[in-house]
Design a protein around this motif. Structure first.
Motif, mmCIF file in Angstrom:
data_model
loop_
_atom_site.group_PDB
_atom_site.id
_atom_site.type_symbol
_atom_site.label_atom_id
_atom_site.label_comp_id
_atom_site.label_asym_id
_atom_site.label_seq_id
_atom_site.Cartn_x
_atom_site.Cartn_y
_atom_site.Cartn_z
ATOM 1 N N LYS A 49 0.828 -1.208 0.000
ATOM 2 C CA LYS A 49 0.000 0.000 0.000
ATOM 3 C C LYS A 49 0.861 1.256 0.000
ATOM 4 C CE LYS A 49 -3.189 2.594 2.946
ATOM 5 N NZ LYS A 49 -2.239 3.726 3.050
ATOM 6 N N ASN A 53 -4.993 6.777 1.077
ATOM 7 C CA ASN A 53 -6.102 5.992 1.637
ATOM 8 C C ASN A 53 -7.273 5.796 0.685
ATOM 9 O OD1 ASN A 53 -4.814 5.416 4.001
ATOM 10 N ND2 ASN A 53 -5.819 7.024 5.206
ATOM 11 N N ASP A 54 -7.335 6.577 -0.391
ATOM 12 C CA ASP A 54 -8.339 6.335 -1.426
ATOM 13 C C ASP A 54 -7.575 5.986 -2.697
ATOM 14 O OD1 ASP A 54 -7.383 8.989 -1.391
ATOM 15 O OD2 ASP A 54 -9.005 9.637 -2.716
ATOM 16 N N LYS A 120 -13.440 -6.311 -3.035
ATOM 17 C CA LYS A 120 -14.569 -5.496 -3.450
ATOM 18 C C LYS A 120 -15.467 -5.092 -2.280
ATOM 19 C CE LYS A 120 -15.575 -6.872 -8.244
ATOM 20 N NZ LYS A 120 -16.328 -5.697 -8.681
ATOM 21 N N SER A 124 -12.074 -2.258 2.242
ATOM 22 C CA SER A 124 -12.141 -0.853 2.653
ATOM 23 C C SER A 124 -12.357 -0.731 4.152
ATOM 24 C CB SER A 124 -13.267 -0.136 1.893
ATOM 25 O OG SER A 124 -12.945 0.012 0.531
ATOM 26 N N ARG A 125 -13.284 -1.519 4.664
ATOM 27 C CA ARG A 125 -13.583 -1.463 6.099
ATOM 28 C C ARG A 125 -12.440 -2.048 6.932
ATOM 29 N NH1 ARG A 125 -17.630 -4.161 5.767
ATOM 30 N NH2 ARG A 125 -17.000 -6.188 6.603
ATOM 31 N N ILE A 129 -9.465 2.054 4.376
ATOM 32 C CA ILE A 129 -9.168 2.754 3.129
ATOM 33 C C ILE A 129 -10.436 2.859 2.297
ATOM 34 C CG2 ILE A 129 -6.766 1.956 3.101
ATOM 35 C CD1 ILE A 129 -7.618 -0.134 0.998
ATOM 36 N N THR A 130 -10.338 3.500 1.148
ATOM 37 C CA THR A 130 -11.414 3.519 0.174
ATOM 38 C C THR A 130 -10.905 2.894 -1.111
ATOM 39 O OG1 THR A 130 -12.407 5.514 1.121
ATOM 40 C CG2 THR A 130 -13.019 4.942 -1.139
ATOM 41 N N VAL A 131 -11.410 1.701 -1.447
ATOM 42 C CA VAL A 131 -11.033 1.041 -2.693
ATOM 43 C C VAL A 131 -11.854 1.638 -3.823
ATOM 44 C CG1 VAL A 131 -11.056 -1.145 -3.959
ATOM 45 C CG2 VAL A 131 -10.350 -1.098 -1.549
ATOM 46 N N LYS A 132 -11.180 2.121 -4.851
ATOM 47 C CA LYS A 132 -11.867 2.695 -6.005
ATOM 48 C C LYS A 132 -11.885 1.669 -7.138
ATOM 49 C CE LYS A 132 -9.466 6.544 -6.275
ATOM 50 N NZ LYS A 132 -9.078 7.923 -6.667
#
Length: 281
Positions: A49, A53-54, A120, A124-125, A129-132
């Motif tokens: 990583k 975070n996004d 998917k 994220s949780r 983070i925020t997976v795009k």
């Protein structure tokens, strides 16, 4: 006086809360191995990583190994190879250490599926983070995995380098006839299904030639034309079947003249096409 004290306490409390939130959301870079689970299927993944975070994510799959004691090494190596050719430094890479030693080829698709669905729906949780966007990448048997996953789930794009086995009927028949050295993949299939002569359909159902339709996302195939004769024997047929697909998203083939099994990681042309594909999706 009491009102001033109360107001001071409120302001102090708010300031502390703001500071705490800032501390917990500061992006950090790391590489870690994590055991993940989805629908009661467990698999280890290696997460690389960046300090963000996004982010978009590349989920990668290693090639064939003999023993499961080597799959974390293979997953690390595959992560490094994809990271070396990826122009973007703001993408997270997750490498799946899926099992091979004690399973029939193709049955480990359940671990690949679990990793994709975890990414998917849960990553994220769990990672904060925020997976795009989500891309799939695979080499050799890893290319087999991502091609099959593309018939099951939609992502932002798929890259498969030298995917295979393409034709287990042909490959395992060569082993049965003593024309090539016997390997674990065909031996395990023979122990369950018998020979390719007595039960060819069982072998074909697990071949990548059986998964050439229904691609849910755009896919880039890279194949070196100096790869092994077993791979190249069925490459033209596989390519034509995929190009003939009427219910597939876009398919792009990059054949590398003089390239070997690892052409995606060795050919400048393949590297450019790889990055163009990701950046255009």
């Amino acid at each position: 006086m009491r009102l001033l004290i109360l107001l001071s306490l409120i302001l102090c409390s708010c300031t502390k809360n703001v500071d705490l939130t800032a501390q917990t959301t500061t992006p950090t870079a790391y590489r870690q191995t994590k055991s993940i689970s989805y629908n009661s299927v467990n698999v280890d993944v290696i997460i690389d990583k960046p300090a963000k975070n996004d982010l978009d994510v590349l989920l990668v799959f290693h090639g064939t190994v003999m023993f499961d004691s080597d799959i974390l090494i293979a997953a690390n190596n595959t992560l490094d190879k994809f990271k070396e050719i990826l122009d973007r430094k703001d993408m997270m890479i997750v490498s799946v250490a899926y099992p091979q030693e004690n399973v029939l080829l193709g049955n480990n698709i359940v671990q690949g599926e679990a990793a994709l669905l975890w990414l998917k729906n849960k990553a994220s949780r769990e990672l904060g983070i925020t997976v795009k966007k989500v891309f799939l990448g695979g080499h050799s048997q890893g290319g087999y995995m991502v091609t099959r996953l593309n018939t099951m789930y939609q992502t932002n794009g798929v890259i498969a380098n030298a995917p295979g086995p393409l034709n287990l009927v042909y490959r395992c028949q060569l082993e049965e006839n003593g024309q090539v050295q016997s390997g674990a993949v065909c031996t395990k299939l023979k122990n369950v299904y018998g020979t390719t002569t007595s039960n060819p359909n069982a072998y074909f159902q697990r071949s990548l030639l059986n998964f050439t339709t229904g691609f849910k996302s755009d896919i880039l195939f890279v194949q070196g034309l100096n790869d092994s004769p077993i791979q190249l024997y069925s490459w033209a047929a596989f390519k034509q079947d995929v190009l003939n697909c009427t219910n597939c998203q876009n398919r792009l083939f990059i054949d590398i003249s003089g390239g070997g099994h690892g052409s995606l990681f060795e050919s400048p042309t393949a590297k450019i096409e790889f990055n163009n594909f990701i950046n255009s999706h």
